[in-house]
Design a protein around this motif. Structure first.
Motif, mmCIF file in Angstrom:
data_model
loop_
_atom_site.group_PDB
_atom_site.id
_atom_site.type_symbol
_atom_site.label_atom_id
_atom_site.label_comp_id
_atom_site.label_asym_id
_atom_site.label_seq_id
_atom_site.Cartn_x
_atom_site.Cartn_y
_atom_site.Cartn_z
ATOM 1 N N ARG A 1 -4.545 0.363 -4.213
ATOM 2 C CA ARG A 1 -5.364 0.938 -3.922
ATOM 3 C C ARG A 1 -5.003 2.200 -3.150
ATOM 4 O O ARG A 1 -5.093 3.506 -2.825
ATOM 5 N N GLY A 2 -3.324 2.283 -3.005
ATOM 6 C CA GLY A 2 -2.357 3.101 -2.178
ATOM 7 C C GLY A 2 -2.083 4.233 -3.183
ATOM 8 O O GLY A 2 -1.709 5.498 -3.018
ATOM 9 N N ASP B 1 -3.611 -4.330 -2.991
ATOM 10 C CA ASP B 1 -2.752 -2.978 -2.464
ATOM 11 C C ASP B 1 -1.391 -1.792 -2.688
ATOM 12 O O ASP B 1 -2.274 -0.741 -2.739
ATOM 13 N N ARG B 2 -1.237 -2.117 -3.477
ATOM 14 C CA ARG B 2 -0.422 -0.863 -4.752
ATOM 15 C C ARG B 2 -1.828 -0.265 -5.032
ATOM 16 O O ARG B 2 -0.886 1.445 -5.503
ATOM 17 N N TYR C 1 0.900 -1.337 0.063
ATOM 18 C CA TYR C 1 -0.278 -0.220 -0.061
ATOM 19 C C TYR C 1 0.882 1.735 -0.146
ATOM 20 O O TYR C 1 0.544 2.674 -1.038
ATOM 21 N N ASP D 1 -5.150 6.215 -4.062
ATOM 22 C CA ASP D 1 -5.432 7.160 -3.092
ATOM 23 C C ASP D 1 -4.886 8.437 -2.742
ATOM 24 O O ASP D 1 -4.979 9.814 -2.118
#
Length: 346
Positions: free
Chosen positions: A197-198, A194-195, A159, A201
């Motif tokens: 999503r980060g 996760d990558r 993330y 964001d």
């Protein structure tokens, strides 16, 4: 009204608060008299040779530059200690074969096991079996599905990689209405999710979003194929984040073949060839985000401490943490010299 802080600023503030809190705690426990805190073993005590410990190490097949560095790092870490006897299982992507390797370690009665599972969920049961046999398991990179399967877990920050990449791109593009593209790895993997999503964001924090996205398979061939499609479908791009420097070789080949250079690119993981290009500053690749290939080496070092009943010398708490998430810093031409010695060969 105060301007809301960005995601990157909030990350920095939380780290700063932690440092201040540690300083205050140290001040409260030192002073005029003896410390009220037992700090466990010191760094000098940890470095001193102790009783020999046997550590079993198992990881996937080294079919990727990063995984090759994981394996070589574990071996180098073990060789740096004269009180570690490292037993290495043959690398494999076959879950059944890796389970058998761990069971062999259990039967041999090793003192600790460092395990980068080919599939975290599939290796959970045998890891629990090792723990129940009194053998501490250090879980590296791919998590087990039960907290009872490992004494300590060492992870890269997937993330955080996305946050670092997005924050860098935001800083470079400002608040412009830019076209940002993303070249992911394997979408089915939680680490890829996760990558992404980060990344989303962090971009959202500065008013940007991903305009075009493709997913490869962490291979050179896959990176080249999907990047060709991405470039054909998008006549103009301002920035690209490619999740993985190994597949980035193919990504850059497709970019060169298309004759495109109107954008800049950020890589991921921290390969040697990527850092060399960043240092040369003569391609679209301007940065990469570290995903540490030192995780298994760190696992060997912590397995030794745990097996010898030692602690992490710089921590106040007299123990070894049960969960460690490593940093995901941005490497640019300005700081590449700080990281290049830890780079892996693609």
């Amino acid at each position: 009204m105060a301007k809301p802080r960005t995601l990157g600023q909030r990350f920095a503030m939380s780290a700063g608060v932690g440092i201040v809190a540690m300083g205050l705690f140290a001040a409260c426990t030192s002073g005029g008299g003896d410390s009220v805190v037992d700090q466990g073993t010191s760094n000098d005590e940890n470095a001193a040779s102790g009783e020999t410990v046997v550590i079993g190490f198992s990881g996937p097949a080294a079919d990727h530059g990063w995984l090759g560095a994981i394996n070589s790092g574990a071996i180098a870490a073990a060789e740096s200690f004269d009180d570690v006897d490292l037993r290495i299982a043959e690398g494999t992507n076959d879950v059944t074969a890796q389970i058998a390797a761990v069971e062999t370690f259990i039967n041999e009665g090793v003192d600790a096991i460092v395990l980068l599972p080919s599939d975290g969920a599939a290796l959970t049961e045998v890891a629990i079996k090792a723990m129940e046999a009194g053998i501490p398991v250090i879980n590296v990179d791919r998590e087990f599905s039960s907290p009872f399967a490992a004494r300590t877990t060492i992870l890269g920050d997937n993330y955080g990689m996305g946050v670092s990449a997005g924050t860098y791109i935001c800083a470079e593009l400002g608040g412009t209405d830019a076209i940002v593209a993303e070249i992911a790895g394997i979408d089915a993997l939680p680490l890829t999710q996760d990558r992404t999503r980060g990344f989303n964001d962090a971009l959202s924090d500065c008013g940007l979003e991903v305009s075009a996205r493709v997913a490869a398979d962490f291979t050179v061939q896959g990176g080249e194929a999907v990047t060709s499609q991405l470039l054909s479908a998008n006549p103009h791009i301002d920035a690209i984040w490619n999740h993985d420097d190994d597949q980035g070789i193919g990504v850059l080949a497709a970019i060169d073949a298309a004759g495109r250079d109107e954008f800049f690119m950020v890589g991921g993981a921290g390969s040697r060839n990527a850092m060399d290009l960043i240092a040369a500053d003569n391609s679209v690749l301007k940065a990469t985000i570290i995903y540490p290939s030192t995780q298994a080496a760190d696992g060997i070092a912590l397995a030794r401490l745990i097996a010898q009943a030692k602690t992490v010398g710089d921590l106040i708490t007299p123990s070894v943490p049960n969960r460690i998430v490593l940093d995901a810093p941005v490497v640019t031409k300005d700081n590449v010299d700080q990281f290049i010695d830890l780079a892996f060969a693609s």
